[in-house]
Enzyme design. Structure first.
Site, PDB file in Angstrom:
ATOM      1  N   SER A 191       0.857  -0.985  -0.182  1.00 32.63           N
ATOM      2  CA  SER A 191      -0.120   0.168   0.081  1.00 32.63           C
ATOM      3  C   SER A 191       0.695   1.127  -0.138  1.00 32.63           C
ATOM      4  O   SER A 191       1.849   1.226   0.377  1.00 32.63           O
ATOM      5  CB  SER A 191      -0.834  -0.155   1.172  1.00 32.63           C
ATOM      6  OG  SER A 191      -1.472   1.515   1.603  1.00 32.63           O
ATOM      7  N   TYR A 204      -1.403  -1.483  10.528  1.00 34.93           N
ATOM      8  CA  TYR A 204      -1.591  -1.584   9.107  1.00 34.93           C
ATOM      9  C   TYR A 204      -0.813  -1.263   8.292  1.00 34.93           C
ATOM     10  O   TYR A 204      -0.009  -2.060   7.388  1.00 34.93           O
ATOM     11  CB  TYR A 204      -3.044  -1.146   8.707  1.00 34.93           C
ATOM     12  CG  TYR A 204      -3.138  -1.332   7.199  1.00 34.93           C
ATOM     13  CD1 TYR A 204      -3.685  -2.421   6.494  1.00 34.93           C
ATOM     14  CD2 TYR A 204      -3.116  -0.196   6.236  1.00 34.93           C
ATOM     15  CE1 TYR A 204      -4.080  -2.324   5.154  1.00 34.93           C
ATOM     16  CE2 TYR A 204      -3.194  -0.256   4.953  1.00 34.93           C
ATOM     17  CZ  TYR A 204      -3.775  -1.490   4.518  1.00 34.93           C
ATOM     18  OH  TYR A 204      -4.134  -1.727   3.047  1.00 34.93           O
TER      19      TYR A 204
HETATM   20  P1  NAD Z   1     -11.499  -5.740   0.479  1.00 38.55           P
HETATM   21  O1  NAD Z   1     -12.229  -5.889   1.800  1.00 38.55           O
HETATM   22  O2  NAD Z   1     -12.471  -6.082  -0.744  1.00 38.55           O
HETATM   23  O3  NAD Z   1     -10.592  -7.091   0.400  1.00 38.55           O
HETATM   24  C1  NAD Z   1      -9.904  -7.743   1.588  1.00 38.55           C
HETATM   25  C2  NAD Z   1     -10.129  -9.300   1.526  1.00 38.55           C
HETATM   26  O4  NAD Z   1      -9.330  -9.741   2.346  1.00 38.55           O
HETATM   27  C3  NAD Z   1     -11.415  -9.654   1.714  1.00 38.55           C
HETATM   28  O5  NAD Z   1     -12.431  -9.676   0.866  1.00 38.55           O
HETATM   29  C4  NAD Z   1     -11.376 -10.986   2.525  1.00 38.55           C
HETATM   30  O6  NAD Z   1     -11.755 -11.854   1.588  1.00 38.55           O
HETATM   31  C5  NAD Z   1      -9.912 -11.112   2.827  1.00 38.55           C
HETATM   32  N1  NAD Z   1      -9.461 -11.296   4.302  1.00 38.55           N
HETATM   33  C6  NAD Z   1      -9.322 -10.461   5.368  1.00 38.55           C
HETATM   34  N2  NAD Z   1      -9.028 -11.051   6.396  1.00 38.55           N
HETATM   35  C7  NAD Z   1      -8.869 -12.484   6.054  1.00 38.55           C
HETATM   36  C8  NAD Z   1      -8.721 -13.547   6.729  1.00 38.55           C
HETATM   37  N3  NAD Z   1      -8.604 -13.649   7.954  1.00 38.55           N
HETATM   38  N4  NAD Z   1      -8.808 -14.928   6.098  1.00 38.55           N
HETATM   39  C9  NAD Z   1      -9.286 -15.041   4.864  1.00 38.55           C
HETATM   40  N5  NAD Z   1      -9.394 -13.630   3.893  1.00 38.55           N
HETATM   41  C10 NAD Z   1      -9.279 -12.432   4.713  1.00 38.55           C
HETATM   42  O7  NAD Z   1     -10.647  -4.741   0.348  1.00 38.55           O
HETATM   43  P2  NAD Z   1      -9.348  -4.313  -0.805  1.00 38.55           P
HETATM   44  O8  NAD Z   1      -9.281  -2.793  -0.471  1.00 38.55           O
HETATM   45  O9  NAD Z   1      -9.761  -4.810  -2.181  1.00 38.55           O
HETATM   46  O10 NAD Z   1      -8.160  -5.015   0.045  1.00 38.55           O
HETATM   47  C11 NAD Z   1      -7.433  -5.970  -0.982  1.00 38.55           C
HETATM   48  C12 NAD Z   1      -6.091  -5.522  -0.477  1.00 38.55           C
HETATM   49  O11 NAD Z   1      -5.497  -4.296  -0.960  1.00 38.55           O
HETATM   50  C13 NAD Z   1      -5.634  -5.730   0.886  1.00 38.55           C
HETATM   51  O12 NAD Z   1      -4.243  -6.358   1.142  1.00 38.55           O
HETATM   52  C14 NAD Z   1      -5.368  -4.025   1.389  1.00 38.55           C
HETATM   53  O13 NAD Z   1      -4.586  -3.746   2.374  1.00 38.55           O
HETATM   54  C15 NAD Z   1      -4.974  -3.646  -0.131  1.00 38.55           C
HETATM   55  N6  NAD Z   1      -4.871  -2.022  -0.250  1.00 38.55           N
HETATM   56  C16 NAD Z   1      -6.175  -1.601  -0.362  1.00 38.55           C
HETATM   57  C17 NAD Z   1      -6.466  -0.038  -0.424  1.00 38.55           C
HETATM   58  C18 NAD Z   1      -7.733   0.616  -0.572  1.00 38.55           C
HETATM   59  O14 NAD Z   1      -7.782   1.792  -0.571  1.00 38.55           O
HETATM   60  N7  NAD Z   1      -8.933  -0.089  -0.611  1.00 38.55           N
HETATM   61  C19 NAD Z   1      -5.034   0.686  -0.467  1.00 38.55           C
HETATM   62  C20 NAD Z   1      -4.066   0.113  -0.356  1.00 38.55           C
HETATM   63  C21 NAD Z   1      -4.000  -1.238  -0.082  1.00 38.55           C
END
Ligand code: NAD
Ligand code: MG
Length: 299
Positions: A191, A204
Site C-alpha cells: 500500500s 496496518y
Molecule cells: P476488500 O475488503 O475487498 O478485500 C480484502 C479481503 O481480504 C476480503 O475480501 C477478505 O476476503 C480478505 N480477508 C481479510 N481477512 C481475512 C482472513 N483472516 N482470512 C481470509 N481472507 C481474509 O478490500 P481491498 O481494498 O480490495 O483489499 C485488498 C488489498 O488491497 C488488501 O491487502 C489491502 O490492504 C490492499 N489495499 C487496499 C487499499 C484501499 O484503499 N482499498 C489501498 C492500499 C492497499
C-alpha cells in the site's frame, strides 16, 4: 450504450464517480454488494486477450475489491482460479464464481481464515489438486482497522493484522514455492501506507512496510529458480475494506479526494497491473513495487 473497456481513451478524472459519498458503516470484512455507489471490478469493462492462457492462479481476497477485479481479469485472460475469502463473504464470492464460469474458466472456492497456518497450507494443496498445479500466487487479502490512538490499539488487533497481512503471505509463499515451475509468479499487495502512513493505521502501515521488504528479499532469493516476486502498492481504492473499519467513518464521504486525480481508484483500475506482473510480458521485472496511487506517488 456501448460499455467502454480498459483500452478506450477517456479523461481519468471523470472516468468514475467523485467524492462526496454517504457514510455507510459495515462490520468487517464488509461486502461489495452493500456499497453505495457500487465499486467497478471490471464486470462490464475488462477485456481479455489470453495473456494468461492456461495459467493456474491462487488469489486471496478474491470475493471483493481488488482481489475480485484480479479474479475477473485473470479468468478473461485465460487462467483457472482458486478463490480464497472468508466464509461470511460467500454472497460476494458467488458473484465472482459466476463471472469466472462465464469466462469459460475453472474456479475452485476455498473459504476459510488465512490467519491460520494450517489453513494456508491446505489452501495451496487445494490449488494443487483442484487446478493440477500452481504457477501464480496473488496475495491480496488484508485487514485494516483504524484506531485514533495507540491506547486503543490492542495486542489482539496488532496480532490479527500481522497474521492476516504478513504471516499469511509468508505461509502461502512458503507452501507454494515447492510446487512452482520456472516462469511462475508471485504478486503481493502492499500500500502507499508503507511509504506515507496515516496516523490512524500504526499496525496496518507497519504490515505494508513489512510486505515491501519481504517482496524485495524473496525476489532475490528465488530469482535463480526463475520465479519472480513483485508487489502492487495501491492508493485509496473504493472497496469494502474502507467503510468496514479501515477508515474512521467520517473520512468516507471525501475518500480519495486528496489525490491529484481527485477521486478514489476503482478495483478495475488495478487489474491490468496484476495481469502484467503475472504474465511473461514482465519477464525482467522482479523485486519491484508498482504504485497505482492516483498521483500520490511512491518515493
Ligand atoms: P476488500 O475488503 O475487498 O478485500 C480484502 C479481503 O481480504 C476480503 O475480501 C477478505 O476476503 C480478505 N480477508 C481479510 N481477512 C481475512 C482472513 N483472516 N482470512 C481470509 N481472507 C481474509 O478490500 P481491498 O481494498 O480490495 O483489499 C485488498 C488489498 O488491497 C488488501 O491487502 C489491502 O490492504 C490492499 N489495499 C487496499 C487499499 C484501499 O484503499 N482499498 C489501498 C492500499 C492497499
Ligand atoms: Mg470481501
Amino acid at each position: 450504450m456501448t460499455t467502454l473497456n480498459q483500452y478506450d481513451m477517456q479523461d481519468p478524472t471523470k472516468q468514475y464517480f467523485q467524492p462526496k459519498f454517504e457514510e455507510q458503516p459495515q462490520s468487517a470484512p464488509g461486502l461489495a454488494k452493500d456499497m453505495d455507489p457500487k465499486p467497478d471490478h471490471g464486470e462490464e469493462s475488462y477485456k481479455g486477450f489470453g495473456r494468461l492462457a492456461g495459467r493456474k492462479a491462487l488469489i486471496t481476497g478474491a470475493d471483493s475489491g481488488i482481489g475480485r477485479a484480479v479474479a475477473i481479469a485473470f479468468a478473461r485472460e485465460g487462467a483457472d482460479i482458486v478463490m480464497s475469502y472468508l466464509p461470511d463473504e460467500e454472497p460476494d464470492a458467488q458473484e465472482v464464481v459466476a463471472l469466472i464460469k462465464q469466462a469459460g474458466r475453472k474456479v475452485v472456492t476455498a473459504p476459510g481464515d488465512i490467519s491460520d497456518e494450517v489453513f494456508c497450507k491446505s489452501l495451496v494443496e487445494t490449488a494443487n489438486t483442484g487446478l493440477g498445479g500452481l504457477d501464480i500466487l496473488v496475495n491480496v487479502a488484508g485487514k485494516q482497522t483504524a484506531q485514533k490512538s495507540i491506547a486503543d490499539l490492542t495486542t489482539e488487533q496488532l496480532d490479527e493484522t500481522f497474521r492476516t497481512n504478513v504471516y499469511a503471505m509468508f505461509w502461502l509463499c512458503k507452501a507454494a514455492l515447492p510446487l512452482m515451475p520456472a516462469g511462475a509468479t508471485i504478486i503481493n499487495t502492499t500500500s502507499i501506507q508503507a511509504y506515507q502512513p496515516s496516523e490512524t493505521l500504526l499496525d496496518y502501515a507497519s504490515t505494508k512496510a513489512a510486505i515491501v521488504a519481504f517482496t524485495h528479499a524473496f525476489a532475490k532469493q528465488v530469482a535463480e529458480k526463475g520465479i519472480r516476486v513483485n508487489a502492487v502498492a495501491p492508493g485509496p481504492v473504493w472497496t469494502p475494506l474502507q467503510p468496514s473499519g479501515g477508515q474512521p467513518q467520517e473520512k468516507i464521504p471525501t475518500f480519495g479526494s486528496k489525490t491529484p486525480i481527485g477521486r478514489p481508484g476503482q478495483p478495475a483500475e488495478l487489474a491490468s497491473v496484476y495481469v502484467l506482473l503475472a504474465s511473461q510480458e514482465s519477464s525482467y521485472v522482479t523485486g519491484e513495487i508498482y504504485g497505482v496511487t492516483g498521483g500520490n506517488h511512491l518515493p
